[in-house]
Scaffold this motif. Structure first.
Motif, PDB file in Angstrom:
ATOM      1  N   PRO A   1       0.822  -1.219   0.000  1.00 16.33           N
ATOM      2  CA  PRO A   1       0.000   0.000   0.000  1.00 16.33           C
ATOM      3  C   PRO A   1       0.856   1.270   0.000  1.00 16.33           C
ATOM      4  CG  PRO A   1      -0.161  -1.133   2.118  1.00 16.33           C
ATOM      5  CD  PRO A   1       0.745  -1.955   1.258  1.00 16.33           C
ATOM      6  N   THR A   2       0.264   2.341  -0.480  1.00 17.96           N
ATOM      7  CA  THR A   2       0.915   3.662  -0.439  1.00 17.96           C
ATOM      8  C   THR A   2       0.060   4.598   0.396  1.00 17.96           C
ATOM      9  OG1 THR A   2       1.820   3.356  -2.657  1.00 17.96           O
ATOM     10  CG2 THR A   2       1.715   5.613  -1.845  1.00 17.96           C
ATOM     11  N   ILE A   3       0.708   5.285   1.322  1.00 14.55           N
ATOM     12  CA  ILE A   3      -0.033   6.280   2.108  1.00 14.55           C
ATOM     13  C   ILE A   3       0.523   7.670   1.782  1.00 14.55           C
ATOM     14  CG2 ILE A   3      -0.440   4.617   3.957  1.00 14.55           C
ATOM     15  CD1 ILE A   3       1.556   6.293   5.664  1.00 14.55           C
ATOM     16  N   THR A   4      -0.258   8.694   2.092  1.00 14.29           N
ATOM     17  CA  THR A   4       0.266  10.050   1.921  1.00 14.29           C
ATOM     18  C   THR A   4       0.519  10.684   3.281  1.00 14.29           C
ATOM     19  OG1 THR A   4      -2.022  10.851   1.708  1.00 14.29           O
ATOM     20  CG2 THR A   4      -0.753  10.551  -0.334  1.00 14.29           C
ATOM     21  N   ALA A   5       1.493  11.599   3.288  1.00 14.53           N
ATOM     22  CA  ALA A   5       1.846  12.328   4.509  1.00 14.53           C
ATOM     23  C   ALA A   5       2.287  13.733   4.091  1.00 14.53           C
ATOM     24  CB  ALA A   5       2.972  11.604   5.241  1.00 14.53           C
ATOM     25  N   PHE A   6       2.359  14.632   5.079  1.00 12.38           N
ATOM     26  CA  PHE A   6       2.806  16.002   4.797  1.00 12.38           C
ATOM     27  C   PHE A   6       4.234  16.011   4.275  1.00 12.38           C
ATOM     28  CE2 PHE A   6      -0.066  17.692   8.385  1.00 12.38           C
ATOM     29  CZ  PHE A   6      -0.979  18.239   7.491  1.00 12.38           C
ATOM     30  N   GLU A   7       4.465  16.798   3.229  1.00 14.21           N
ATOM     31  CA  GLU A   7       5.835  17.015   2.776  1.00 14.21           C
ATOM     32  C   GLU A   7       6.605  17.780   3.861  1.00 14.21           C
ATOM     33  OE1 GLU A   7       7.059  18.266  -1.561  1.00 14.21           O
ATOM     34  OE2 GLU A   7       6.554  20.037  -0.359  1.00 14.21           O
ATOM     35  N   ARG A   8       5.923  18.772   4.438  1.00 16.97           N
ATOM     36  CA  ARG A   8       6.507  19.523   5.558  1.00 16.97           C
ATOM     37  C   ARG A   8       5.496  19.532   6.697  1.00 16.97           C
ATOM     38  NH1 ARG A   8      10.760  23.240   4.744  1.00 16.97           N
ATOM     39  NH2 ARG A   8      11.524  23.059   2.618  1.00 16.97           N
ATOM     40  N   SER A   9       5.703  18.661   7.640  1.00 20.96           N
ATOM     41  CA  SER A   9       4.738  18.565   8.731  1.00 20.96           C
ATOM     42  C   SER A   9       4.884  19.783   9.645  1.00 20.96           C
ATOM     43  CB  SER A   9       5.001  17.276   9.515  1.00 20.96           C
ATOM     44  OG  SER A   9       3.964  17.077  10.434  1.00 20.96           O
ATOM     45  N   PRO A  10       3.744  20.409  10.025  1.00 15.70           N
ATOM     46  CA  PRO A  10       3.827  21.587  10.892  1.00 15.70           C
ATOM     47  C   PRO A  10       4.539  21.305  12.214  1.00 15.70           C
ATOM     48  CG  PRO A  10       1.605  21.320  10.017  1.00 15.70           C
ATOM     49  CD  PRO A  10       2.379  20.104   9.612  1.00 15.70           C
ATOM     50  N   ASP A  11       4.553  20.044  12.666  1.00 20.48           N
ATOM     51  CA  ASP A  11       5.220  19.732  13.933  1.00 20.48           C
ATOM     52  C   ASP A  11       6.708  19.412  13.734  1.00 20.48           C
ATOM     53  OD1 ASP A  11       5.393  17.208  12.918  1.00 20.48           O
ATOM     54  OD2 ASP A  11       4.154  16.240  14.427  1.00 20.48           O
ATOM     55  N   GLY A  12       7.189  19.593  12.507  1.00 19.93           N
ATOM     56  CA  GLY A  12       8.614  19.353  12.246  1.00 19.93           C
ATOM     57  C   GLY A  12       8.985  17.876  12.313  1.00 19.93           C
TER      58      GLY A  12
ATOM     59  N   LYS B   1       4.580   2.194   1.211  1.00 16.69           N
ATOM     60  CA  LYS B   1       5.289   3.323   0.630  1.00 16.69           C
ATOM     61  C   LYS B   1       4.626   4.608   1.112  1.00 16.69           C
ATOM     62  CE  LYS B   1       6.125   0.787  -3.613  1.00 16.69           C
ATOM     63  NZ  LYS B   1       5.502   0.546  -4.902  1.00 16.69           N
ATOM     64  N   VAL B   2       5.405   5.673   1.131  1.00 16.10           N
ATOM     65  CA  VAL B   2       4.861   6.972   1.550  1.00 16.10           C
ATOM     66  C   VAL B   2       5.052   7.969   0.412  1.00 16.10           C
ATOM     67  CG1 VAL B   2       4.975   8.828   3.254  1.00 16.10           C
ATOM     68  CG2 VAL B   2       5.524   6.484   3.945  1.00 16.10           C
ATOM     69  N   ARG B   3       3.970   8.623   0.039  1.00 18.07           N
ATOM     70  CA  ARG B   3       4.067   9.725  -0.926  1.00 18.07           C
ATOM     71  C   ARG B   3       3.853  11.027  -0.161  1.00 18.07           C
ATOM     72  NH1 ARG B   3       0.382   8.186  -4.232  1.00 18.07           N
ATOM     73  NH2 ARG B   3      -1.204   9.727  -3.769  1.00 18.07           N
ATOM     74  N   LEU B   4       4.863  11.892  -0.201  1.00 16.70           N
ATOM     75  CA  LEU B   4       4.762  13.160   0.538  1.00 16.70           C
ATOM     76  C   LEU B   4       4.055  14.190  -0.339  1.00 16.70           C
ATOM     77  CD1 LEU B   4       8.342  13.253   2.118  1.00 16.70           C
ATOM     78  CD2 LEU B   4       6.214  12.397   3.131  1.00 16.70           C
ATOM     79  N   VAL B   5       3.119  14.928   0.251  1.00 19.49           N
ATOM     80  CA  VAL B   5       2.384  15.927  -0.528  1.00 19.49           C
ATOM     81  C   VAL B   5       2.518  17.310   0.118  1.00 19.49           C
ATOM     82  CG1 VAL B   5       0.673  14.435  -1.661  1.00 19.49           C
ATOM     83  CG2 VAL B   5       0.248  15.234   0.645  1.00 19.49           C
ATOM     84  N   SER B   6       2.593  18.312  -0.743  1.00 22.48           N
ATOM     85  CA  SER B   6       2.686  19.691  -0.253  1.00 22.48           C
ATOM     86  C   SER B   6       1.278  20.174   0.094  1.00 22.48           C
ATOM     87  CB  SER B   6       3.294  20.598  -1.327  1.00 22.48           C
ATOM     88  OG  SER B   6       2.400  20.653  -2.423  1.00 22.48           O
ATOM     89  N   PHE B   7       1.196  21.278   0.834  1.00 20.45           N
ATOM     90  CA  PHE B   7      -0.123  21.830   1.167  1.00 20.45           C
ATOM     91  C   PHE B   7      -0.884  22.215  -0.094  1.00 20.45           C
ATOM     92  CE2 PHE B   7       1.659  22.206   5.423  1.00 20.45           C
ATOM     93  CZ  PHE B   7       0.568  21.799   6.184  1.00 20.45           C
TER      94      PHE B   7
ATOM     95  N   PRO C   1      -4.022  11.533   6.117  1.00 19.51           N
ATOM     96  CA  PRO C   1      -3.424  10.611   5.165  1.00 19.51           C
ATOM     97  C   PRO C   1      -4.476  10.015   4.217  1.00 19.51           C
ATOM     98  CG  PRO C   1      -3.882   9.450   7.200  1.00 19.51           C
ATOM     99  CD  PRO C   1      -4.328  10.876   7.408  1.00 19.51           C
ATOM    100  N   THR C   2      -3.984   9.450   3.102  1.00 21.04           N
ATOM    101  CA  THR C   2      -4.814   8.589   2.265  1.00 21.04           C
ATOM    102  C   THR C   2      -4.126   7.229   2.208  1.00 21.04           C
ATOM    103  OG1 THR C   2      -3.639   9.296   0.286  1.00 21.04           O
ATOM    104  CG2 THR C   2      -5.673  10.482   0.828  1.00 21.04           C
ATOM    105  N   TYR C   3      -4.839   6.270   1.677  1.00 21.56           N
ATOM    106  CA  TYR C   3      -4.328   4.892   1.616  1.00 21.56           C
ATOM    107  C   TYR C   3      -4.750   4.309   0.280  1.00 21.56           C
ATOM    108  CZ  TYR C   3      -4.040  -0.090   3.008  1.00 21.56           C
ATOM    109  OH  TYR C   3      -3.756  -1.425   3.098  1.00 21.56           O
ATOM    110  N   GLU C   4      -3.760   3.873  -0.501  1.00 22.93           N
ATOM    111  CA  GLU C   4      -4.056   3.260  -1.806  1.00 22.93           C
ATOM    112  C   GLU C   4      -3.484   1.852  -1.847  1.00 22.93           C
ATOM    113  OE1 GLU C   4      -2.984   6.278  -5.055  1.00 22.93           O
ATOM    114  OE2 GLU C   4      -2.399   7.133  -3.132  1.00 22.93           O
ATOM    115  N   GLU C   5      -4.297   0.954  -2.318  1.00 25.11           N
ATOM    116  CA  GLU C   5      -3.872  -0.445  -2.421  1.00 25.11           C
ATOM    117  C   GLU C   5      -4.580  -1.010  -3.656  1.00 25.11           C
ATOM    118  OE1 GLU C   5      -5.361  -2.651   0.873  1.00 25.11           O
ATOM    119  OE2 GLU C   5      -3.885  -4.237   0.666  1.00 25.11           O
ATOM    120  N   GLY C   6      -3.836  -1.153  -4.750  1.00 25.99           N
ATOM    121  CA  GLY C   6      -4.479  -1.565  -6.002  1.00 25.99           C
ATOM    122  C   GLY C   6      -5.505  -0.528  -6.412  1.00 25.99           C
ATOM    123  N   ASP C   7      -6.739  -0.981  -6.682  1.00 25.87           N
ATOM    124  CA  ASP C   7      -7.748   0.002  -7.081  1.00 25.87           C
ATOM    125  C   ASP C   7      -8.583   0.508  -5.902  1.00 25.87           C
ATOM    126  OD1 ASP C   7      -9.182  -2.236  -6.598  1.00 25.87           O
ATOM    127  OD2 ASP C   7      -9.918  -2.523  -8.649  1.00 25.87           O
TER     128      ASP C   7
END
Ligand SMILES: N[C@@H](CCC(=O)N[C@@H](CS)C(=O)NCC(=O)O)C(=O)O
Length: 209
Positions: free
Chosen positions: A3-14, A36-42, A60-66
């Motif tokens: 699976p791929t999840i998303t997270a902050f590219e720059r987390s406000p908590d550092g 896997k982690v895909r970092l996303v900007s605001f 976050p989001t979570y992708e696994e296949g479709d």
């Protein structure tokens, strides 16, 4: 499939792990599922590609296949249903653990979010000084209730046979987000009881980055 999840590219908590991707990472790591982690900007979070995954433009989001999921409660529940280890096997114990997951999201988190809003978004308002103690009181009261509830759970006979950290690991992970507000409400001192013990375990956990 990984699976791929998303997270902050720059987390406000550092990068302290207070953003909600922590819950999903934790669940995946707890069950030994690589991800896997895909970092996303605001900015990217509010663009069509991300909005197609998350209607509110959040992580976050979570992708696994479709399959694409959003909302940490739904994602963690999805992981817990497909892997052993996050929820107990017995039907009643499972329902109890799910009850605590809902309680964390639906009953405990709202007053904590109110505190975050009061401090960060409304801290400069003229009425803020008067309101803040009321908001803190509500968080403290709720945490005391959680603490009593968890102490009762830990000492009850149906838990004695199983390590509580397994029985409740599906819900335990939510408490990672409680520790900071607890310290804040308690004036920087550790709070008493289960909430703090569980928060400490959460805080001590290493998360792969
Ligand atoms: N209820 C959602 C809340 C998600 C959420 O608030 N995510 C935050 C990060 S912890 C976010 O993306 N904030 C940026 C924004 O709302 O624009 C969940 O549990 O997944």
């Amino acid at each position: 499939m990984t699976p791929t999840i998303t997270a902050f590219e720059r987390s406000p908590d550092g990068g302290k792990g207070l953003a909600r991707d922590t819950r999903v990472r934790w669940a995946l790591e707890e069950v030994g599922q690589p991800y896997k982690v895909r970092l996303v900007s605001f900015r990217a979070m509010k663009e069509p590609a991300h909005l197609a995954l998350h209607p509110f433009g959040q992580i976050p989001t979570y992708e696994e296949g479709d399959l694409a999921l959003f909302e940490t409660g739904a994602i963690v529940f999805h992981i817990a249903e497909r892997h052993a280890g996050l929820l107990p096997d017995g039907a009643n114990a499972r329902s109890r653990a799910i009850t605590w997951m809902f309680a964390a999201l639906n009953t405990v988190e709202p007053p904590i979010l109110e505190l975050v809003t009061a401090k960060i978004l409304e801290g400069d308002k003229p009425w803020s000084k008067e309101r803040l103690p009321l908001v803190k009181d509500r968080v403290r009261d709720r945490l005391m209730e959680v603490s009593s509830g968890l102490n009762a759970v830990e000492s009850s006979s149906h838990c004695a046979k199983r390590p509580v950290n397994i029985l409740y690991s599906g819900s335990r992970l939510w408490w990672s987000h409680i520790r900071a507000p607890v310290a804040d409400v308690a004036g920087g001192k550790p709070a008493e009881g289960c909430v703090d013990r569980w928060g400490a375990r959460c805080g001590a956990r290493r998360l792969g980055r």
